[in-house]
Design a protein around this motif. Sequence first.
Motif, PDB file in Angstrom:
ATOM      1  N   GLY A 525       0.801  -1.213   0.000  1.00  0.00           N
ATOM      2  CA  GLY A 525       0.000   0.000   0.000  1.00  0.00           C
ATOM      3  C   GLY A 525       0.833   1.262   0.000  1.00  0.00           C
ATOM      4  O   GLY A 525       0.490   2.256  -0.670  1.00  0.00           O
ATOM      5  N   THR A 526       1.950   1.258   0.725  1.00  0.00           N
ATOM      6  CA  THR A 526       2.803   2.441   0.767  1.00  0.00           C
ATOM      7  C   THR A 526       3.437   2.697  -0.592  1.00  0.00           C
ATOM      8  O   THR A 526       3.511   3.845  -1.056  1.00  0.00           O
ATOM      9  N   ALA A 527       3.873   1.634  -1.264  1.00  0.00           N
ATOM     10  CA  ALA A 527       4.468   1.798  -2.585  1.00  0.00           C
ATOM     11  C   ALA A 527       3.453   2.359  -3.576  1.00  0.00           C
ATOM     12  O   ALA A 527       3.774   3.234  -4.400  1.00  0.00           O
ATOM     13  N   ALA A 528       2.218   1.892  -3.489  1.00  0.00           N
ATOM     14  CA  ALA A 528       1.169   2.405  -4.379  1.00  0.00           C
ATOM     15  C   ALA A 528       0.889   3.877  -4.091  1.00  0.00           C
ATOM     16  O   ALA A 528       0.674   4.673  -5.017  1.00  0.00           O
ATOM     17  N   ALA A 529       0.911   4.233  -2.821  1.00  0.00           N
ATOM     18  CA  ALA A 529       0.668   5.627  -2.453  1.00  0.00           C
ATOM     19  C   ALA A 529       1.796   6.521  -2.957  1.00  0.00           C
ATOM     20  O   ALA A 529       1.559   7.627  -3.469  1.00  0.00           O
ATOM     21  N   ARG A 530       3.028   6.066  -2.807  1.00  0.00           N
ATOM     22  CA  ARG A 530       4.166   6.842  -3.281  1.00  0.00           C
ATOM     23  C   ARG A 530       4.114   7.023  -4.805  1.00  0.00           C
ATOM     24  O   ARG A 530       4.398   8.117  -5.330  1.00  0.00           O
ATOM     25  N   ALA A 531       3.743   5.992  -5.501  1.00  0.00           N
ATOM     26  CA  ALA A 531       3.660   6.092  -6.957  1.00  0.00           C
ATOM     27  C   ALA A 531       2.598   7.099  -7.379  1.00  0.00           C
ATOM     28  O   ALA A 531       2.809   7.896  -8.306  1.00  0.00           O
TER      29      ALA A 531
END
Length: 926
Positions: A525-531
């Motif tokens: 989820g954090t990676a998706a948010a950063r992207a």
Amino acid sequence: MTSLSASATERLPYRDPALPLDKRIDDLVERLTLDERIAMLHQYAPAVPRLGLGAFRTGTEALHGVAWLGEATLFPQAVGLGATWDEELVRAVAEAVAVEQRAFHHHRRAAVGAGPISLQAWAPVVNLLRDPRWGRNEEGYSEDPVHTARLATAYCRGLAGDDPQYMRTAPVLKHFLAYNNEDDRCTTSSSLRPRVLHEYDLAAFRPVIADGAATGVMAAYNLVNGRPCHVSPLINELRRWSDEELFVVSDAEAPSNLVDPEHYFDDHAESHAAALKAGIDSFTDHGEDSGVPIGRLREALRRGMIDESDVDRAVRRQLLVRFRLGEFDPDLDPYAGIGPEVIDCAEHRDLARRSATESVVLLRNDGMLPLAAPRVAVIGPLGDMLCEDWYSGTPPYRITCVDGLRAALDDVVFVEGADRVALRSHTSGALLGTFDITDWGGAALTLRDAETGRYLSLKSDDTLVADQTLIKSWEVRETFRLEADGDAVLLQSVLTGRFAAADGTVTAETREDAERWHRELVRDGTAAARAAAEAADVAIVVLGNHPLINGRETQDRASIALPAGQEALLRAVAEVRPNTALVVMSSYPFALDWAHEHLPAVVWMSHGGQESGRALADVLLGEAEPGGRLPQTWYRGDDELPDPLDYDVIKAGWTYQYHRATPLYPFGHGLSYTTFDYRDLRLSSASVDQNGSVDVSVTLANTGPRAGSEIVQLHVRALDARYQAPRVRLADFGKVRLDPGQSQELTFHLPAEALAHWDVATGAFTVDPGAYEVVVARSADDVMLSAPLTVIGPAPSPRRVVDRRTSSVDFDDYADITIVDATRETGDAVAATGAGTLWFHSVDLSGAVRIEAEVSREGDGSAPACLEFRTGDRLLAELSVPMTGGRYTWSTVAADFPAPLAGVHDLRLTLYGDFRLAAFQFRSAR
């Protein structure tokens, strides 16, 4: 008895609107049998068909919309309404709520119980927001009594309406008194010394009642000074504040609590009798089963603990409310024609949007807002979610932050930022499910099925089923903990504390018996948010609380920190997109130290109801001004808060009035998109006598490029006070809307009584002569202008204690002392376990030849106990405290002085041992 025909009952005197109201009530009470009158003391008062009297029920929840009855307009939480600082708006919201409550009453029947839906509104909540960790923080308006009383009065006026004879609904203030903790709330005691009682807790209730705005109060679950609120003599004290009669209701099951968890009385007949005599008029107990509480009251009557006059007094108060609600005059009731079409009508939708917009507080802005970027990433668990709280109604629709922004912008993406994980049994390899996991703090997680979006829920048979679309139940069964165990996790129910076993049931009592689950990360989820943040021009991260998790009725928060998972998500997004704004949507303050230091913009709004998203978008995009200001202090993360049960705001340092450390965001704080200039502060006089007043004038000018609103806050403070005075104290406020270049002069009428403190020596409010300061401010810590004010009058005399009884609780200062009940019925005393000290300042001892003290002591007497009196280093007397036979059995101990005392001194009393002190008295030789 024979029932009268409908036409016959219409001719009875109590049905005659031409008669004075008290005569009508007299007539009806006289026609009711004793059994019928006693039956009316329960929440569900039965009908009396023979007199044409319908059933009556106390209480419809109406805190920020009609609750628990189906779809109704949902307005911001009370703390959000408090953030508007707008009495006119709050009154308009209450009018809308009352109109919808009337519509439910006239056109829908109650789902359970007797009779129609009640027109008694259990709102507003007047309890002060002393501790931001209080689980019910969302229900109050403010940490300040002046602010709270003003908004509560407005809300009550909106509920009741303007008709001189009939009320739209009957507002009941909650919860009397000093109720600000949830953990063990039915057995904890709020220790209130007289200054705190009168200057703080009573100060919120008193103006509302003295104004005649409220028709009743609800007693609180807790104890005050060792005595349950439901048998407090303060109930009848508040009735002396107004000529209007008050109808006092119990909180749910609280009458039974007097015996069961509190053990304050030996049996229920005794406890119910004590509550009735103390002023409780309606018993909300045992749900719809009136037989049990009414049976207890009948037994109390049989045993002579109460008499018919006690019953009649309560019945008369109920009937007064019912008459004023138009029950007996339907043809004259101006509100009887309200139709069902008012529920969620267009006007109320507009008002929901306006009130939510006005509640938004801009905490920090380094030029990022209003938004001008075309590409926006909305991130976070509350970006596309609107929550209900326990006292919410069901919103007819929900406009989330994402919805609001998408309606105005073409390029808005949403990423929740939740990890998606698959949980697979280590034993069998079976898949429990694939879930999106949200961290709500306190290690409480929700697991939402990745395919259906429904929450995993613990069922009554201990099985797990992902079938809940909404978290809203008294027992929240949708929160879990995932505890690491090597390369696996254990799944634990927050509700029961048990772990999931290999068969998928939540029945394992220990970690050893729990199943190990393989946790496969399906989506980071954090990676998706950063992207998403990297691909956008700005990121809006929407974090906060769920009102039914970690801070709710029956549960206080352990800390004010943001949930760890939410904090980590915020930092990760800001790392790749510095142009990130934090929106906190919450029922209470959080410690936002990192966000304040590193982000260009921080915004707060409470859970704002059905129009939250449009309101938030309006403010973020600059279509509306951020008109809200904080109704309570937002402390820093490293600020050590007092103990939750320390109700002494003065000594503990609670609220903006007494807190010693600089907060992150002070009471009254809030920024604007425009700028304001304060000038020309003038007092009509530089001095005032103790019973006088002055007018305070100030000019406010909008010096910025756009229209905006400002809340001008008038504070006062005492300089060089003889008592521990507040740093500053709110005396008045006004919300002003100005166009660019426009200015307006505001005039506040400041009575000297706004400078008063409770004088423990005289037992009354007193305005000391001396130097004061009048402060015009944007917040409690942001002073714009100030002016000196001198109070003229005689200096206070030394305290008289010779040949006068001095209550032990009327001390000036103390250490290691607890305030307790002197008797079950009335009076306060102090107690110490070990050693405790009381100080009485400026005491005139002239002519004293003897000291007497009223003490009580229970136990086996194995440990010594004594009471010591000193002035400075001089020992005046040491009194041995004997066993008296019980805590409510009082004896007098005394000692003679070798010579008469003389002069004015500071007196120090020290209690050694486990006993109670009610009062002392110095005697002269006369």
